[in-house]
Enzyme design. Structure first.
Site, PDB file in Angstrom:
ATOM      1  N   GLY A  69       0.831  -1.201   0.000  1.00  0.00           N
ATOM      2  CA  GLY A  69       0.000   0.000   0.000  1.00  0.00           C
ATOM      3  C   GLY A  69       0.864   1.248   0.000  1.00  0.00           C
ATOM      4  O   GLY A  69       0.516   2.271   0.576  1.00  0.00           O
ATOM      5  N   GLY A 104      -0.561   4.779  -1.044  1.00  0.00           N
ATOM      6  CA  GLY A 104      -1.631   5.399  -0.275  1.00  0.00           C
ATOM      7  C   GLY A 104      -1.115   6.457   0.674  1.00  0.00           C
ATOM      8  O   GLY A 104       0.091   6.682   0.803  1.00  0.00           O
ATOM      9  N   ALA A 137      -3.026  -3.889  14.522  1.00  0.00           N
ATOM     10  CA  ALA A 137      -3.465  -2.721  15.285  1.00  0.00           C
ATOM     11  C   ALA A 137      -4.385  -1.862  14.441  1.00  0.00           C
ATOM     12  O   ALA A 137      -4.106  -1.614  13.266  1.00  0.00           O
ATOM     13  CB  ALA A 137      -2.270  -1.902  15.754  1.00  0.00           C
ATOM     14  N   SER A 138      -5.483  -1.427  15.032  1.00  0.00           N
ATOM     15  CA  SER A 138      -6.368  -0.487  14.353  1.00  0.00           C
ATOM     16  C   SER A 138      -5.782   0.911  14.380  1.00  0.00           C
ATOM     17  O   SER A 138      -6.180   1.782  13.607  1.00  0.00           O
ATOM     18  CB  SER A 138      -7.747  -0.483  15.016  1.00  0.00           C
ATOM     19  OG  SER A 138      -7.641  -0.128  16.389  1.00  0.00           O
ATOM     20  N   HIS A 168     -13.176  11.537  10.889  1.00  0.00           N
ATOM     21  CA  HIS A 168     -12.064  11.337   9.963  1.00  0.00           C
ATOM     22  C   HIS A 168     -12.324  12.104   8.669  1.00  0.00           C
ATOM     23  O   HIS A 168     -13.438  12.597   8.434  1.00  0.00           O
ATOM     24  CB  HIS A 168     -11.883   9.853   9.632  1.00  0.00           C
ATOM     25  CG  HIS A 168     -11.226   9.067  10.720  1.00  0.00           C
ATOM     26  ND1 HIS A 168     -11.928   8.525  11.766  1.00  0.00           N
ATOM     27  CD2 HIS A 168      -9.920   8.732  10.934  1.00  0.00           C
ATOM     28  CE1 HIS A 168     -11.105   7.885  12.572  1.00  0.00           C
ATOM     29  NE2 HIS A 168      -9.882   7.992  12.091  1.00  0.00           N
ATOM     30  N   HIS A 169     -11.307  12.160   7.837  1.00  0.00           N
ATOM     31  CA  HIS A 169     -11.428  12.812   6.530  1.00  0.00           C
ATOM     32  C   HIS A 169     -12.486  12.119   5.669  1.00  0.00           C
ATOM     33  O   HIS A 169     -12.778  10.934   5.855  1.00  0.00           O
ATOM     34  CB  HIS A 169     -10.070  12.818   5.808  1.00  0.00           C
ATOM     35  CG  HIS A 169      -9.469  11.455   5.645  1.00  0.00           C
ATOM     36  ND1 HIS A 169      -9.748  10.631   4.579  1.00  0.00           N
ATOM     37  CD2 HIS A 169      -8.608  10.765   6.433  1.00  0.00           C
ATOM     38  CE1 HIS A 169      -9.091   9.510   4.697  1.00  0.00           C
ATOM     39  NE2 HIS A 169      -8.378   9.549   5.824  1.00  0.00           N
ATOM     40  N   LYS A 210     -12.067   8.525   3.955  1.00  0.00           N
ATOM     41  CA  LYS A 210     -11.950   7.266   4.698  1.00  0.00           C
ATOM     42  C   LYS A 210     -13.157   6.386   4.408  1.00  0.00           C
ATOM     43  O   LYS A 210     -14.306   6.804   4.564  1.00  0.00           O
ATOM     44  CB  LYS A 210     -11.831   7.530   6.204  1.00  0.00           C
ATOM     45  CG  LYS A 210     -11.539   6.264   7.011  1.00  0.00           C
ATOM     46  CD  LYS A 210     -11.170   6.580   8.438  1.00  0.00           C
ATOM     47  CE  LYS A 210     -10.917   5.314   9.261  1.00  0.00           C
ATOM     48  NZ  LYS A 210      -9.786   4.536   8.729  1.00  0.00           N
ATOM     49  N   GLY A 212     -11.619   1.606  12.551  1.00  0.00           N
ATOM     50  CA  GLY A 212     -11.095   0.484  13.314  1.00  0.00           C
ATOM     51  C   GLY A 212     -10.787   0.870  14.752  1.00  0.00           C
ATOM     52  O   GLY A 212     -10.991   0.085  15.682  1.00  0.00           O
TER      53      GLY A 212
END
Length: 222
Positions: free
Chosen positions: A7, A10, A98-99, A131-132, A135, A141
């Site tokens: 990724g 991103g 992990a989230s 969040h933006h 998302k 998460g």
């Protein structure tokens, strides 16, 4: 330490790449994005950091198992079956899942549990997360993890309000409403660097660990 970054194109991938360039202990040995084959890149790394899409997890786990490589997974929005895939892979390779890799957020996880225990059943928790607008998963998460922590104490569903607006990196608030008073715990992320630094810290920590499914709280010793 040779890292495969999945990724890489991103938002989070670019941040990890940027910060890794100033860390002499880390080499981004390979990068993968949508449509790239993961297995050949996995072969020549020590650990893979995943900030891609939930649908990639089957291929990632297969490649990690084939070559016996450690994984750091920061992608969210996995289905129950995808979660099971990671849990099964963790019997053979070490995985940090992990989230949220922020140190502050993981302290928030700890505080949330303590607050729920100390305040008791007269205080009702609610989670608000922002969040933006790009998302994809809602709730996030991190919000789901907070809800799971609170549910383990209260044994009841925890309401979550998800807001998607602007370019907000991440904000999470737990409201504990009680008789005549209330308590708020809030974490605000100013930039994505805190998540990238946490992921790189987890990648260093997971090397040579025995197989298992670890959390960021394990990495931090909380």
């Amino acid at each position: 330490m040779r890292v495969l970054l999945i990724g890489a194109a991103g938002r989070m991938g670019k941040t990890v790449l940027h910060l890794a360039q100033s860390d002499r202990k880390i080499e981004i040995a390979a990068r993968c994005d949508l449509g790239d084959s993961i297995e050949p890149a996995m072969k020549n790394c020590d650990v893979a950091i995943d900030f891609s899409q939930a649908d990639s997890i089957d291929e990632i786990c297969r490649a990690a198992l084939q070559h016996g490589k450690s994984l750091v997974i920061g992608t969210t929005g996995h289905s129950q079956q995808q979660r099971k895939t990671m849990e099964e892979a963790a019997h053979l390779v070490p995985i940090v899942l992990a989230s949220n890799f922020s140190v502050g957020v993981n302290v928030l996880f700890w505080l949330a549990q303590k607050a729920a225990e100390l305040l008791g059943p007269d205080f009702n928790p609610e989670i608000v997360e922002t969040h933006h607008k790009m998302k994809k998963d809602a709730p996030s998460g991190t919000a789901k993890t907070l809800a799971e922590i609170l549910k383990s104490v209260r044994d009841s569903e925890i309401p979550i309000q998800s807001i998607r607006e602007g370019d907000v990196v991440g904000e999470h608030t737990i409201n504990f409403s009680g008789p005549g008073e209330s308590l708020e715990l809030t974490h605000r992320a100013a930039n994505r660097g805190i998540f990238a630094l946490g992921a790189l810290r987890a990648a260093k920590w997971i090397i040579n660990k025995p197989p298992g499914l670890y959390s960021m709280q394990d990495v931090l010793g909380l």
